[in-house]
Motif scaffolding. Structure first.
Motif, PDB file in Angstrom:
ATOM      1  N   PRO A  22       0.822  -1.211   0.000  1.00  0.00           N
ATOM      2  CA  PRO A  22       0.000   0.000   0.000  1.00  0.00           C
ATOM      3  C   PRO A  22       0.855   1.260   0.000  1.00  0.00           C
ATOM      4  O   PRO A  22       1.787   1.394   0.798  1.00  0.00           O
ATOM      5  N   TYR A  23       0.506   2.183  -0.904  1.00  0.00           N
ATOM      6  CA  TYR A  23       1.248   3.425  -1.013  1.00  0.00           C
ATOM      7  C   TYR A  23       0.864   4.393   0.102  1.00  0.00           C
ATOM      8  O   TYR A  23      -0.242   4.340   0.633  1.00  0.00           O
ATOM      9  N   SER A  24       1.773   5.307   0.380  1.00  0.00           N
ATOM     10  CA  SER A  24       1.479   6.405   1.294  1.00  0.00           C
ATOM     11  C   SER A  24       1.072   7.652   0.520  1.00  0.00           C
ATOM     12  O   SER A  24       1.017   8.740   1.091  1.00  0.00           O
ATOM     13  N   HIS A  25       0.823   7.471  -0.761  1.00  0.00           N
ATOM     14  CA  HIS A  25       0.291   8.544  -1.599  1.00  0.00           C
ATOM     15  C   HIS A  25      -0.968   8.030  -2.279  1.00  0.00           C
ATOM     16  O   HIS A  25      -1.237   6.826  -2.293  1.00  0.00           O
ATOM     17  N   VAL A  26      -1.742   8.935  -2.844  1.00  0.00           N
ATOM     18  CA  VAL A  26      -2.970   8.565  -3.542  1.00  0.00           C
ATOM     19  C   VAL A  26      -2.675   8.416  -5.030  1.00  0.00           C
ATOM     20  O   VAL A  26      -2.124   9.338  -5.653  1.00  0.00           O
ATOM     21  N   VAL A  27      -3.008   7.261  -5.590  1.00  0.00           N
ATOM     22  CA  VAL A  27      -2.748   7.040  -7.014  1.00  0.00           C
ATOM     23  C   VAL A  27      -3.688   7.905  -7.854  1.00  0.00           C
ATOM     24  O   VAL A  27      -4.762   8.306  -7.404  1.00  0.00           O
ATOM     25  N   GLN A  28      -3.257   8.184  -9.078  1.00  0.00           N
ATOM     26  CA  GLN A  28      -4.018   9.065  -9.958  1.00  0.00           C
ATOM     27  C   GLN A  28      -4.697   8.292 -11.084  1.00  0.00           C
ATOM     28  O   GLN A  28      -4.303   7.169 -11.419  1.00  0.00           O
ATOM     29  N   ILE A  29      -5.723   8.908 -11.657  1.00  0.00           N
ATOM     30  CA  ILE A  29      -6.492   8.275 -12.720  1.00  0.00           C
ATOM     31  C   ILE A  29      -5.550   7.776 -13.809  1.00  0.00           C
ATOM     32  O   ILE A  29      -4.608   8.465 -14.205  1.00  0.00           O
ATOM     33  N   GLU A  49      -0.976  -9.372   8.752  1.00  0.00           N
ATOM     34  CA  GLU A  49      -0.138  -8.165   8.790  1.00  0.00           C
ATOM     35  C   GLU A  49      -0.389  -7.290   7.574  1.00  0.00           C
ATOM     36  O   GLU A  49      -0.425  -6.054   7.674  1.00  0.00           O
ATOM     37  N   HIS A  50      -0.584  -7.923   6.409  1.00  0.00           N
ATOM     38  CA  HIS A  50      -0.782  -7.167   5.178  1.00  0.00           C
ATOM     39  C   HIS A  50      -2.060  -6.333   5.228  1.00  0.00           C
ATOM     40  O   HIS A  50      -2.040  -5.125   4.955  1.00  0.00           O
ATOM     41  N   ILE A  51      -3.182  -6.963   5.564  1.00  0.00           N
ATOM     42  CA  ILE A  51      -4.465  -6.246   5.572  1.00  0.00           C
ATOM     43  C   ILE A  51      -4.479  -5.174   6.659  1.00  0.00           C
ATOM     44  O   ILE A  51      -4.975  -4.055   6.444  1.00  0.00           O
ATOM     45  N   GLN A  52      -3.917  -5.469   7.821  1.00  0.00           N
ATOM     46  CA  GLN A  52      -3.866  -4.464   8.878  1.00  0.00           C
ATOM     47  C   GLN A  52      -2.983  -3.289   8.476  1.00  0.00           C
ATOM     48  O   GLN A  52      -3.267  -2.129   8.821  1.00  0.00           O
ATOM     49  N   GLN A  53      -1.943  -3.569   7.709  1.00  0.00           N
ATOM     50  CA  GLN A  53      -1.082  -2.488   7.211  1.00  0.00           C
ATOM     51  C   GLN A  53      -1.825  -1.651   6.174  1.00  0.00           C
ATOM     52  O   GLN A  53      -1.677  -0.426   6.127  1.00  0.00           O
ATOM     53  N   VAL A  54      -2.631  -2.304   5.337  1.00  0.00           N
ATOM     54  CA  VAL A  54      -3.446  -1.575   4.357  1.00  0.00           C
ATOM     55  C   VAL A  54      -4.382  -0.610   5.082  1.00  0.00           C
ATOM     56  O   VAL A  54      -4.501   0.561   4.706  1.00  0.00           O
ATOM     57  N   ILE A  55      -5.037  -1.091   6.126  1.00  0.00           N
ATOM     58  CA  ILE A  55      -5.979  -0.251   6.878  1.00  0.00           C
ATOM     59  C   ILE A  55      -5.244   0.915   7.532  1.00  0.00           C
ATOM     60  O   ILE A  55      -5.693   2.073   7.456  1.00  0.00           O
ATOM     61  N   LYS A  56      -4.130   0.640   8.160  1.00  0.00           N
ATOM     62  CA  LYS A  56      -3.350   1.690   8.823  1.00  0.00           C
ATOM     63  C   LYS A  56      -2.890   2.742   7.819  1.00  0.00           C
ATOM     64  O   LYS A  56      -2.999   3.961   8.083  1.00  0.00           O
ATOM     65  N   THR A  57      -2.391   2.291   6.675  1.00  0.00           N
ATOM     66  CA  THR A  57      -1.900   3.220   5.653  1.00  0.00           C
ATOM     67  C   THR A  57      -3.049   4.002   5.034  1.00  0.00           C
ATOM     68  O   THR A  57      -2.905   5.189   4.720  1.00  0.00           O
ATOM     69  N   LEU A  58      -4.196   3.350   4.872  1.00  0.00           N
ATOM     70  CA  LEU A  58      -5.367   4.011   4.292  1.00  0.00           C
ATOM     71  C   LEU A  58      -5.786   5.204   5.150  1.00  0.00           C
ATOM     72  O   LEU A  58      -6.000   6.311   4.639  1.00  0.00           O
ATOM     73  N   VAL A  59      -5.897   4.992   6.444  1.00  0.00           N
ATOM     74  CA  VAL A  59      -6.312   6.071   7.352  1.00  0.00           C
ATOM     75  C   VAL A  59      -5.251   7.171   7.398  1.00  0.00           C
ATOM     76  O   VAL A  59      -5.568   8.367   7.330  1.00  0.00           O
ATOM     77  N   LYS A  60      -4.004   6.779   7.487  1.00  0.00           N
ATOM     78  CA  LYS A  60      -2.909   7.752   7.556  1.00  0.00           C
ATOM     79  C   LYS A  60      -2.873   8.609   6.292  1.00  0.00           C
ATOM     80  O   LYS A  60      -2.708   9.838   6.371  1.00  0.00           O
ATOM     81  N   THR A  61      -3.047   7.973   5.138  1.00  0.00           N
ATOM     82  CA  THR A  61      -3.003   8.706   3.870  1.00  0.00           C
ATOM     83  C   THR A  61      -4.225   9.599   3.712  1.00  0.00           C
ATOM     84  O   THR A  61      -4.120  10.732   3.228  1.00  0.00           O
TER      85      THR A  61
END
Length: 223
Positions: A22-29, A49-61
């Motif tokens: 999961p990126y810490s930036h938002v992907v573009q069209i 660990e992967h899915i929990q990291q996705v959730i953590k990164t999603l909220v942070k981003t």
């Protein structure tokens, strides 16, 4: 030996290795993740660990970009996870008349895994929307006034929430991302406009648009 390490450092600075989702930036069209149908998160995967990291990164981003909502495909992971949060700053950024018309209210963080949507009020409201994956553009989109979203929390508990007004719009917007849709697929293309078109003219085209999230001052429009 030292010369070799120095050479690799210089090489990495000139041609840095791209990060992995999961990126810490938002992907573009244009990023394939935005047009893919998001995959269901299996129960046995939720605590991984992967899915929990996705959730953590999603909220942070989401917070870094000052969004009122974000979906996992927007950080490069096409799985069925969304987050919604409407802060005081989102609301304060708009005139009282706009806040009232759009039914904007402070909404604490909500994260849904494998969300499902039910329409509660079929009354539709037309309002401008933007998207962090399509920076600086807005368009008029028609959305249902009230919906219920149900799914699983990051802890694996069943959860349900009725959202009204702007929160309902945010939920519908993020649910579209899980289906590979963007707001430009729903809006009248004649209503599309760049948020800074007047400024671009005033500066004779000298305008720099950032994509790192820190310089986004358009509170509440990007979803």
């Amino acid at each position: 030996m030292a010369a070799g390490r120095f050479s690799r450092i210089i090489k990495d600075l000139i041609n840095p290795k791209p990060p992995k989702p999961p990126y810490s930036h938002v992907v573009q069209i244009g990023d394939p993740a935005l047009r893919a149908k998001a995959l269901t998160v299996e129960p046995k995967e939720l605590g991984s660990e992967h899915i929990q990291q996705v959730i953590k990164t999603l909220v942070k981003t989401m917070r870094r970009y000052k969004c009122s909502g974000l979906a996992a495909p927007q950080i490069g992971v096409p799985v069925r996870i969304i987050a919604v949060e409407i802060t005081k700053n989102h609301v304060r950024a708009h005139a009282p008349a706009v806040v009232k018309a759009r039914e904007m209210r402070v909404t604490p963080l909500r994260v849904f895994v494998n969300p499902e949507l039910t329409v509660e009020d079929f009354t539709t409201i037309q309002s401008p929307e933007g998207c962090a994956s399509l920076r600086a553009l807005t368009g008029i989109v028609e959305r249902y006034r009230s919906v219920t979203v149900s799914g699983v929390s990051p802890d694996g508990e069943r959860t349900e929430w009725r959202a009204d007004g702007w929160a309902a719009r945010a939920v519908q917007h993020e649910m579209d991302h899980l289906a590979g849709l963007m707001y430009v697929d729903r809006c009248d293309p004649r209503t599309l406009e760049h948020q800074h078109w007047a400024l671009i003219n005033a500066r004779a085209g000298r305008f720099l648009q950032h994509f790192d999230g820190f310089r986004n001052r358009q509170w509440g429009l990007f979803l």
